[in-house]
Design an enzyme around this catalytic site. Structure first.
Site, PDB file in Angstrom:
ATOM      1  N   THR A  71       0.849  -1.198   0.000  1.00  0.00           N
ATOM      2  CA  THR A  71       0.000   0.000   0.000  1.00  0.00           C
ATOM      3  C   THR A  71       0.885   1.249   0.000  1.00  0.00           C
ATOM      4  O   THR A  71       2.104   1.171  -0.191  1.00  0.00           O
ATOM      5  CB  THR A  71      -0.963   0.011   1.210  1.00  0.00           C
ATOM      6  OG1 THR A  71      -0.189   0.125   2.389  1.00  0.00           O
ATOM      7  CG2 THR A  71      -1.796  -1.252   1.283  1.00  0.00           C
ATOM      8  N   LYS A  75       3.870   1.677  -3.580  1.00  0.00           N
ATOM      9  CA  LYS A  75       3.393   0.983  -4.785  1.00  0.00           C
ATOM     10  C   LYS A  75       4.240   1.235  -6.033  1.00  0.00           C
ATOM     11  O   LYS A  75       4.429   0.343  -6.845  1.00  0.00           O
ATOM     12  CB  LYS A  75       1.948   1.396  -5.087  1.00  0.00           C
ATOM     13  CG  LYS A  75       0.935   0.920  -4.073  1.00  0.00           C
ATOM     14  CD  LYS A  75      -0.441   1.271  -4.586  1.00  0.00           C
ATOM     15  CE  LYS A  75      -1.514   1.083  -3.560  1.00  0.00           C
ATOM     16  NZ  LYS A  75      -2.849   1.300  -4.125  1.00  0.00           N
ATOM     17  N   GLY A 143      -6.511   9.796 -12.465  1.00  0.00           N
ATOM     18  CA  GLY A 143      -5.381   9.651 -11.531  1.00  0.00           C
ATOM     19  C   GLY A 143      -4.918   8.205 -11.474  1.00  0.00           C
ATOM     20  O   GLY A 143      -5.157   7.426 -12.405  1.00  0.00           O
ATOM     21  N   GLY A 144      -4.259   7.840 -10.380  1.00  0.00           N
ATOM     22  CA  GLY A 144      -3.693   6.503 -10.241  1.00  0.00           C
ATOM     23  C   GLY A 144      -4.758   5.412 -10.352  1.00  0.00           C
ATOM     24  O   GLY A 144      -4.639   4.488 -11.170  1.00  0.00           O
ATOM     25  N   GLY A 255     -18.417   1.533  -3.281  1.00  0.00           N
ATOM     26  CA  GLY A 255     -16.993   1.297  -3.464  1.00  0.00           C
ATOM     27  C   GLY A 255     -16.451   0.006  -2.851  1.00  0.00           C
ATOM     28  O   GLY A 255     -15.430  -0.513  -3.296  1.00  0.00           O
TER      29      GLY A 255
HETATM   30  P1  ATR Z   1      -5.747   8.261  -6.773  1.00  0.00           P
HETATM   31  O1  ATR Z   1      -4.442   7.556  -6.702  1.00  0.00           O
HETATM   32  O2  ATR Z   1      -6.632   8.048  -5.583  1.00  0.00           O
HETATM   33  O3  ATR Z   1      -6.470   8.000  -8.062  1.00  0.00           O
HETATM   34  P2  ATR Z   1      -4.726  10.791  -7.740  1.00  0.00           P
HETATM   35  O4  ATR Z   1      -3.783  10.033  -8.608  1.00  0.00           O
HETATM   36  O5  ATR Z   1      -4.236  11.953  -6.967  1.00  0.00           O
HETATM   37  O6  ATR Z   1      -5.415   9.833  -6.682  1.00  0.00           O
HETATM   38  O7  ATR Z   1      -5.962  11.248  -8.680  1.00  0.00           O
HETATM   39  C1  ATR Z   1      -7.013  12.025  -8.210  1.00  0.00           C
HETATM   40  C2  ATR Z   1      -8.023  12.295  -9.335  1.00  0.00           C
HETATM   41  O8  ATR Z   1      -9.038  13.164  -8.802  1.00  0.00           O
HETATM   42  C3  ATR Z   1      -7.447  13.023 -10.532  1.00  0.00           C
HETATM   43  O9  ATR Z   1      -8.198  12.678 -11.681  1.00  0.00           O
HETATM   44  C4  ATR Z   1      -7.664  14.490 -10.150  1.00  0.00           C
HETATM   45  O10 ATR Z   1      -7.709  15.372 -11.249  1.00  0.00           O
HETATM   46  P3  ATR Z   1      -6.366  16.032 -11.859  1.00  0.00           P
HETATM   47  O11 ATR Z   1      -5.756  14.990 -12.754  1.00  0.00           O
HETATM   48  O12 ATR Z   1      -6.817  17.236 -12.594  1.00  0.00           O
HETATM   49  O13 ATR Z   1      -5.486  16.359 -10.666  1.00  0.00           O
HETATM   50  C5  ATR Z   1      -9.017  14.401  -9.504  1.00  0.00           C
HETATM   51  N1  ATR Z   1      -9.244  15.502  -8.553  1.00  0.00           N
HETATM   52  C6  ATR Z   1      -8.655  15.659  -7.352  1.00  0.00           C
HETATM   53  N2  ATR Z   1      -9.096  16.772  -6.730  1.00  0.00           N
HETATM   54  C7  ATR Z   1      -9.990  17.327  -7.592  1.00  0.00           C
HETATM   55  C8  ATR Z   1     -10.798  18.507  -7.549  1.00  0.00           C
HETATM   56  N3  ATR Z   1     -10.786  19.337  -6.495  1.00  0.00           N
HETATM   57  N4  ATR Z   1     -11.597  18.770  -8.605  1.00  0.00           N
HETATM   58  C9  ATR Z   1     -11.636  17.941  -9.680  1.00  0.00           C
HETATM   59  N5  ATR Z   1     -10.897  16.817  -9.780  1.00  0.00           N
HETATM   60  C10 ATR Z   1     -10.077  16.516  -8.755  1.00  0.00           C
END
Ligand code: ATR
Length: 276
Positions: A71, A75, A143-144, A255
């Site tokens: 985790t 990762k 995102g990830g 989820g």
């Molecule tokens: P995880 O590993 O949980 O997927 P992450 O890689 O940080 O986390 O990805 C978060 C996702 O939520 C991304 O798609 C991010 O958009 P950006 O690519 O533009 O950063 C989105 N996200 C996070 N905060 C946001 C916000 N306040 N409004 C819109 N999208 C958001």
């Protein structure tokens, strides 16, 4: 209540993390082992990021350690230390499971990593009665977790996948990579506030919904009434998005099944028994 007796024959598995206090996998697995009389134990393994390489060397040399759930924050870094990474891990550049194979001729144990975020999500939806084959999908976030899910949705036979993200370039890049891997799925990256009508399912993979007061990741009033709404956030169990969608009569998917299915997939991969 039976007690877990650990002997020299007990199979050992680990959950690797930093910080370690919040780790839940051992508290899920160990009671199941006790209940089913399985001679295995899942222990939390606390390693700081700067010590990961040393820790991996030590764990590789630990002959009764079968594998790891991996985790935050390891990762990505542990992926680079693996001898081999499966397709799920290669796509996202991160692994959440590591298996130590039996020693080869020179006595070294190969370390194989993979990532089950995407497969776990699709399996969770399947367990809830949703099949992606032929579906038109709107994914919110790139995102990830979104990366893993986009590939898995395309692999599961979605007809089309639109990825909406605050940072559009990230969505476009992901859409391009997914299409290259699965040309049968029509993909595109779009603006976060693009029209959400016309989809069979909307998946929230953004972090919007984790915190009280977050705006909704999509305007539910613009969804078709038949659109299924799916969430990967587990806590809170019912995000504002799911609550709003349910109030409008949408079918919703929570989820938790993603985690449950993922634990099963990881257990199978690392050779850790999973009762039931
Ligand atoms: P995880 O590993 O949980 O997927 P992450 O890689 O940080 O986390 O990805 C978060 C996702 O939520 C991304 O798609 C991010 O958009 P950006 O690519 O533009 O950063 C989105 N996200 C996070 N905060 C946001 C916000 N306040 N409004 C819109 N999208 C958001």
């Amino acid at each position: 209540m039976p007690t877990l007796t650990i002997t020299g024959k007990t199979r050992v598995y680990g959950t690797l993390a930093h910080p370690i206090d919040h780790i839940r996998v051992p508290s899920v697995m160990n009671p199941l082992y006790e209940q089913h009389g399985i001679d295995a134990v899942m222990v939390p393994i606390h390693v700081l990021p700067e010590d990961l390489e040393d820790a991996v060397r030590g764990m590789r040399a630990t002959r009764n350690l079968g594998g790891l759930c991996v985790t935050v924050p390891h990762k990505v870094t542990i992926a680079a230390l693996c001898d081999e990474v499966g397709a799920g891990g290669r796509r996202v550049g991160a692994v959440n499971a590591v298996r130590f194979d039996p020693a080869d001729a020179d006595g070294r144990r190969r370390m194989i990593g993979d990532n089950f975020d995407g497969q776990g999500y699709v399996a969770g939806m399947k367990a809830g009665g949703f099949d992606f084959a032929g579906k038109h999908v709107l994914q919110l976030g790139a995102g990830g977790a979104g990366m893993a899910i986009a590939f898995a949705v395309a692999e599961a036979g979605a007809a089309s996948l639109s990825i909406a993200n605050r940072t559009v370039a990230r969505a476009e890049d992901l859409a391009h990579r997914v299409h290259k891997a699965f040309p049968g799925c029509i993909t595109r990256g779009i603006e976060a506030d693009a029209d959400p009508a016309g989809y069979d399912v909307v998946i929230n993979t953004t972090s919007l919904g984790l915190h009280a007061g977050d705006p909704l990741p999509v305007d539910v009033d613009r969804l078709d009434p038949a659109t299924v709404v799916s969430e990967i956030i587990m806590i809170p169990e019912e995000t504002a998005l799911l609550k709003a969608a349910r109030a409008r009569g949408h079918s919703v998917h929570y989820g938790r099944p993603m985690l449950e299915e993922q634990i099963k997939l990881i257990a199978a991969f690392i050779g850790c028994p999973f009762p039931g």
